[in-house]
Structure formats: C-alpha cells, structure tokens
Design a protein around this motif. Structure first.
Motif, PDB file in Angstrom:
ATOM      1  N   GLY A 260       0.729  -1.266  -0.222  1.00 26.34           N
ATOM      2  CA  GLY A 260       0.125  -0.029   0.039  1.00 26.34           C
ATOM      3  C   GLY A 260       0.731   1.282   0.033  1.00 26.34           C
ATOM      4  O   GLY A 260       2.067   1.113   0.158  1.00 26.34           O
ATOM      5  N   PRO A 261       0.220   2.457  -0.193  1.00 24.48           N
ATOM      6  CA  PRO A 261       1.111   3.541  -0.371  1.00 24.48           C
ATOM      7  C   PRO A 261       1.754   4.003   1.002  1.00 24.48           C
ATOM      8  O   PRO A 261       0.911   3.625   2.091  1.00 24.48           O
ATOM      9  N   LEU A 291       3.515  13.575   0.940  1.00 26.59           N
ATOM     10  CA  LEU A 291       3.862  13.004  -0.374  1.00 26.59           C
ATOM     11  C   LEU A 291       3.300  11.646  -0.315  1.00 26.59           C
ATOM     12  O   LEU A 291       3.952  10.843   0.587  1.00 26.59           O
ATOM     13  N   SER A 292       2.588  11.075  -1.165  1.00 28.63           N
ATOM     14  CA  SER A 292       1.959   9.735  -1.120  1.00 28.63           C
ATOM     15  C   SER A 292       3.103   9.061  -2.157  1.00 28.63           C
ATOM     16  O   SER A 292       3.015   9.299  -3.263  1.00 28.63           O
ATOM     17  N   LEU A 411      -8.047   0.945  -4.088  1.00 29.70           N
ATOM     18  CA  LEU A 411      -6.915   1.525  -4.607  1.00 29.70           C
ATOM     19  C   LEU A 411      -6.058   0.221  -5.402  1.00 29.70           C
ATOM     20  O   LEU A 411      -5.753  -0.737  -4.633  1.00 29.70           O
ATOM     21  N   HIS A 412      -5.663   0.734  -6.439  1.00 29.63           N
ATOM     22  CA  HIS A 412      -4.534  -0.427  -6.958  1.00 29.63           C
ATOM     23  C   HIS A 412      -3.445   0.254  -7.468  1.00 29.63           C
ATOM     24  O   HIS A 412      -3.498   1.311  -8.523  1.00 29.63           O
ATOM     25  N   ASP A 463       1.592  -6.517 -16.538  1.00 31.77           N
ATOM     26  CA  ASP A 463       0.973  -5.291 -16.310  1.00 31.77           C
ATOM     27  C   ASP A 463       0.037  -5.465 -15.217  1.00 31.77           C
ATOM     28  O   ASP A 463      -1.143  -6.188 -15.429  1.00 31.77           O
ATOM     29  N   HIS A 464       0.474  -5.139 -13.878  1.00 27.39           N
ATOM     30  CA  HIS A 464      -0.441  -5.756 -12.872  1.00 27.39           C
ATOM     31  C   HIS A 464      -0.400  -4.715 -11.705  1.00 27.39           C
ATOM     32  O   HIS A 464       0.344  -3.868 -11.664  1.00 27.39           O
ATOM     33  N   CYS A 465      -1.323  -5.358 -10.725  1.00 28.25           N
ATOM     34  CA  CYS A 465      -1.370  -4.522  -9.570  1.00 28.25           C
ATOM     35  C   CYS A 465      -0.404  -4.697  -8.594  1.00 28.25           C
ATOM     36  O   CYS A 465       0.140  -5.979  -8.416  1.00 28.25           O
ATOM     37  N   HIS A 466       0.323  -3.760  -7.799  1.00 26.07           N
ATOM     38  CA  HIS A 466       1.509  -3.874  -7.086  1.00 26.07           C
ATOM     39  C   HIS A 466       1.150  -4.160  -5.603  1.00 26.07           C
ATOM     40  O   HIS A 466       1.891  -4.181  -4.652  1.00 26.07           O
ATOM     41  N   ASN A 467      -0.189  -4.097  -5.431  1.00 24.84           N
ATOM     42  CA  ASN A 467      -0.645  -4.592  -3.900  1.00 24.84           C
ATOM     43  C   ASN A 467      -0.503  -6.316  -4.365  1.00 24.84           C
ATOM     44  O   ASN A 467      -1.451  -6.964  -5.086  1.00 24.84           O
TER      45      ASN A 467
END
Ligand code: C2O
Ligand code: CU
Length: 499
Positions: A260-261, A291-292, A411-412, A463-467
């Motif tokens: 997560g961020p 900054l996130s 969120l992704h 090309d994917h979600c990094h969670n």
C-alpha cells in the motif's frame, strides 16, 4: 413400503408432478450456468501466458494471433532477448535463504534473506555500467527469482517465473545481466510467489548514480517495509540517524516495498521532489506538503540541511523517520498533499501521445465468480475474470496510450514491467507540471488515469497491480510485442507462480 410411497406419489396427481418438474428445471437453470462458469474458470495446471486472454490490438494493425497463426513471422523468444554474456562492472552473487530472520533492528521474523540480510544488499552502479547478478537459491523450497522493478531490462532478464524464466529451485542459480542506462532509484524483488516472498523480505534497493556523480550531496536510500506489521527503514525501526553536515544538501531515496502507499513528509526544512520512479522531475520547487509514495514506487527528496545544524526529519508513514542534525520531535503530517500532476515545470515529451498507434483500456472492476474453480469476489479487467483478461499487443516503436479506470472499490497501484510511462491526465484533468514518468501509479477507486509510453523494449511484460495480494486474485494482464514467444510455462515442474 415402497409401494405405499409410490401410491402417495400417484395420489399427488399431475399438478404436483408439474410443480416438481418446474422446481427441477429452475434448479438446473441456476446450476447449469454455475457449473459451466465453474468449469470455464478452470485453468490447466500448466499453461503459457502466450495463450492467455484475448488479444487486444488497441486499434493498431492486426497481423498476428497470439498462437502465432495467420502467416505472421514468429518473433524472438524472451530467451533471445537478453544481454550477451561478457564482463560486468558490477558483479555480485545474492544467496536467497528462508527461515527465522533477525532484522537490523534486532526483531526476529519468519522470512527470507539475501546474503544473510533483509533488505538484501543495496546494488549500486554508475550509469552506463554493466551489471551481473547471480541469484543462488540455498533453501527456498518454492523457488525464487529476481525482478528489477522499474528497470527496463531486456525481457529475458525480467525475472518473472513462468514468463521470462523458470523459478530457481533449491541449489540452482540464474545470472541476470543488464546495462545500467537509467540513473535513479529502483529496487529488486522476487517474482515467484511474490506476495509472501516480498512481504517476507526477498528484496533490496538498486541505485544507479549519474555519470557526473552527485557532487557534495549526501546520498541515502530509505527503503521502507512493513515486517509483520512493523514499519522499518532499511530494516531499522523508529528514528534512523543519517549522515549530513549542517548546510549540506542531502538526497533521500524513498523506496516503498509495501502493498500500500506510504505517506512521506519532511519536518524542519522544505524538500524538493527531484525524481519519481527513477526519473528526474523538471523544475522541482520547494514543498512542505505530504507526499504519497505508491506501493512499489520511489520518490527522491532533496533537502538543504539548515546551516545552524537544526534537526530535520524525513517521516515515513509517521512511525519511522530518517533524521539529520539536532534531535527534533516527530512532526505531524501536513494536511496538504503534493500532486505530481501539477508539480514542477512542463517540458517537451520525446514522443507525441496525440499520435498514438494503439489505445488500450485497462478497466478494473470486481464481481462474484469463479477464479480457477474457487468462488469469490474477484477483480475483473475490462469486465472479465482472469484468465479472460486482455493481452495488449504492440509492435516495436508504437506510441501507446492506456486509459486505466478503477471502479472496483479499492485502490490499485498499477505497475507495467519494462517501460516507463508518462502520466497524461487523471480524471481527465491534464498534467500541467513536469512530465510525470512512472512505473508504479496509484489509481484510486472511482478514478481514472491516462498514461502513454513508447513500445521500445520487445518482450512479454506483466502489467499488474502491485498490491501483491491482488494479481493472485485476478488483477494481472500482459503487454506482448507481436510475435514474441516464451518457452516458459506457469505451473509445471518448477512450480512457476509469478504472483
Ligand atoms: Cu515489482 Cu511485477 O513487480
Ligand atoms: Cu490492486
């Protein structure tokens, strides 16, 4: 007994019989499609990602089907898309091990190390140098790989198990080679059963310094990670004192290795956001905003330390901090947030996104269904459940636009391998600041992001979600250069499990 029961049945008459029939038909109407969906969702125990999904040519020329029919010349295999062997300027071996791990903070966790530590050794190179890393698996039963996150390595060195190589089994090894052409902050991590292995510590920083050097700047990597829920910086907890003389300029390379961020802010002095995901920001101005930093993303902050030695704190998520100068108490998170969409000064792009050769949609949703036979609430891409996801097909040299739309309730942090994309707009609002180059970008629920990139690195790219919990729940697609093939398969003997 039997006869008696039959008689009862008979006495029910045709009305009752019809009702029973209607109930059975109704059950079948519900069950047959479910059974069909269940069967349809099943994925063979071993398969090639080449055969995965539905080719999407994004309005560009067709000429292939992804099984290689239609008279198209076959392109190279990812195996051939590699740096030729030869001497390396940076040459090291990383030995992966699983077990009880003592962090630099002294905390003991179950996890993984590289050369006995987690984070693994920081790899440093000077721009232009050749890098060779031999990965050796000492005892990680599931196998391991190393992916060079944000580094646009040749496809065969991308480190994705089952796509660009087989997972390295116990006792095995694999040598990655790439030229360090991009200066900036990057990281590496396992891309075999990635979620638990990255959570457990199988990663490290990759820093490439510019040929011209960094002058008098004190350079520090601040790799942050949650080990068993504890916020750490370079494996340490709490305040981490750093070296910097009064009046000196420091560069803090924040690397977010979490799912997560992480919110980052600086107490005691303003900072400039000088690079995002390894790419320099044009005209960075002093900021005191929060900054996130996206999961998998990096942010380089430059700070001029106060000449009088007063304290500066680079706060990481509010639980850890890198500190300079005299002690300063923790500082509260500023309410304002820096928005890279409007930060820095505009500059010309090296290509024209308005003249795109291909335009793709990556629409993320969520619905009930079966994923490889397991019922659940799964992510969808363009309305379909994995493995019926798009295979984005490009040709070398194409200008590619991608519209990412997130209507999934969460969120992704989206990550495209092998390329850097520029952010064109968020929710249709165009970027007005410095070109915002990224390899890992947060797409908030209910929002859209438009990116563009040049297809300049032939291969077969995730090309994917990094969670990293999400790719295994269906949030993964691939970018394929027409004709590129892979000899590797997901599953099979090496138990290739890229997610
Ligand atoms: Cu850092 Cu495919 O990931
Ligand atoms: Cu996600």
């Amino acid at each position: 007994m039997l006869r008696a029961r039959r008689r009862t049945w008979r006495t029910k008459g045709t009305g009752a019989r019809r009702r029973t029939l209607v109930a059975v038909v109704a059950a079948l109407v519900v069950l047959v499609p479910i059974a069909w969906m269940w069967t349809d969702s099943l994925v063979p125990s071993t398969y090639s990602v080449e055969e995965m999904g539905t080719p999407d040519v994004g309005g560009g020329p067709v000429g292939m089907d992804h099984a290689g029919h239609a008279g198209m010349p076959m392109g190279p295999s990812v195996d051939q898309l590699r740096e030729p062997p030869g001497p390396a300027d940076v040459d090291l071996t990383l030995v992966a091990r699983a077990g009880r791990v003592t962090l630099p903070s002294g905390r003991v966790v179950d996890g993984f190390t590289l050369n006995g530590t987690t984070p693994g050794p920081e790899i440093r190179a000077v721009q232009g140098q050749m890098v060779a890393v031999r990965l050796v698996n000492e005892n990680v039963a599931e196998g391991v790989t190393l992916h060079w996150h944000g580094y646009d390595v040749p496809a065969g060195d991308d480190g994705v198990a089952g796509v660009t190589q087989d997972a390295v089994g116990v006792g095995g090894s694999f040598v990655y080679r790439f030229r360090a052409d991009q200066a900036g902050t990057f990281w590496y991590h396992s891309h075999q059963v990635a979620d638990p292995q990255v959570k457990g510590g199988l990663f490290g920083a990759l820093v490439v310094t510019p040929r011209a050097g960094l002058g008098d700047t004190a350079d520090l990597t601040a790799l942050t990670h949650l080990y068993a829920g504890r916020r750490t910086v370079n494996g340490l907890e709490g305040d981490v004192p750093a070296v910097g003389a009064p009046g000196q300029r420091v560069r803090v390379r924040v690397v977010n290795t979490d799912n997560g961020p992480v919110q980052v802010w600086v107490g005691g002095a303003p900072y400039r956001l000088v690079a995002i995901d390894g790419d320099d920001v044009d005209g960075p101005t002093p900021s005191t905003d929060s900054l996130s930093v996206t999961a998998g993303g990096r942010a380089d902050l430059e700070i001029d330390l106060p000449a009088d030695g007063a304290g500066v704190r680079v706060e990481l998520g509010g639980a850890s901090a890198v500190t300079y100068g005299r002690p300063l108490p923790p500082t509260p998170r500023p309410a304002a947030e820096l928005d890279p969409l409007h930060y820095g000064t505009p500059a010309a792009l090296p290509f024209d996104p308005a003249a795109a050769d291909r335009t793709f949609d990556y629409v993320i949703g969520r619905r009930l269904g079966f994923l490889d036979g397991t019922p659940g609430l799964w992510w969808t891409v363009n309305g379909h459940l994995w493995p019926d996801v798009p295979m984005y097909v490009v040709r070398e040299g194409d200008v590619v636009r991608m519209h990412i739309d997130n209507a999934s309730g969460e969120l992704h942090p989206m990550h495209l391998h092998g390329h850097h994309a520029v952010v064109l707009a968020r929710d249709g609002v165009p970027s007005t600041g410095s070109p915002w180059w990224t390899d890992s970008i947060d797409v908030q629920d209910g929002h859209t992001v438009d990116i563009a990139f040049v297809a300049d690195n032939p291969g077969l790219w995730m090309d994917h979600c990094h969670n990293l919990a999400h790719p295994g729940e269906g949030l993964v697609a691939h970018l394929m250069y027409e004709g590129v093939t892979t000899p590797y398969r997901v599953g099979g003997d090496p138990h290739n499990t890229p997610e």
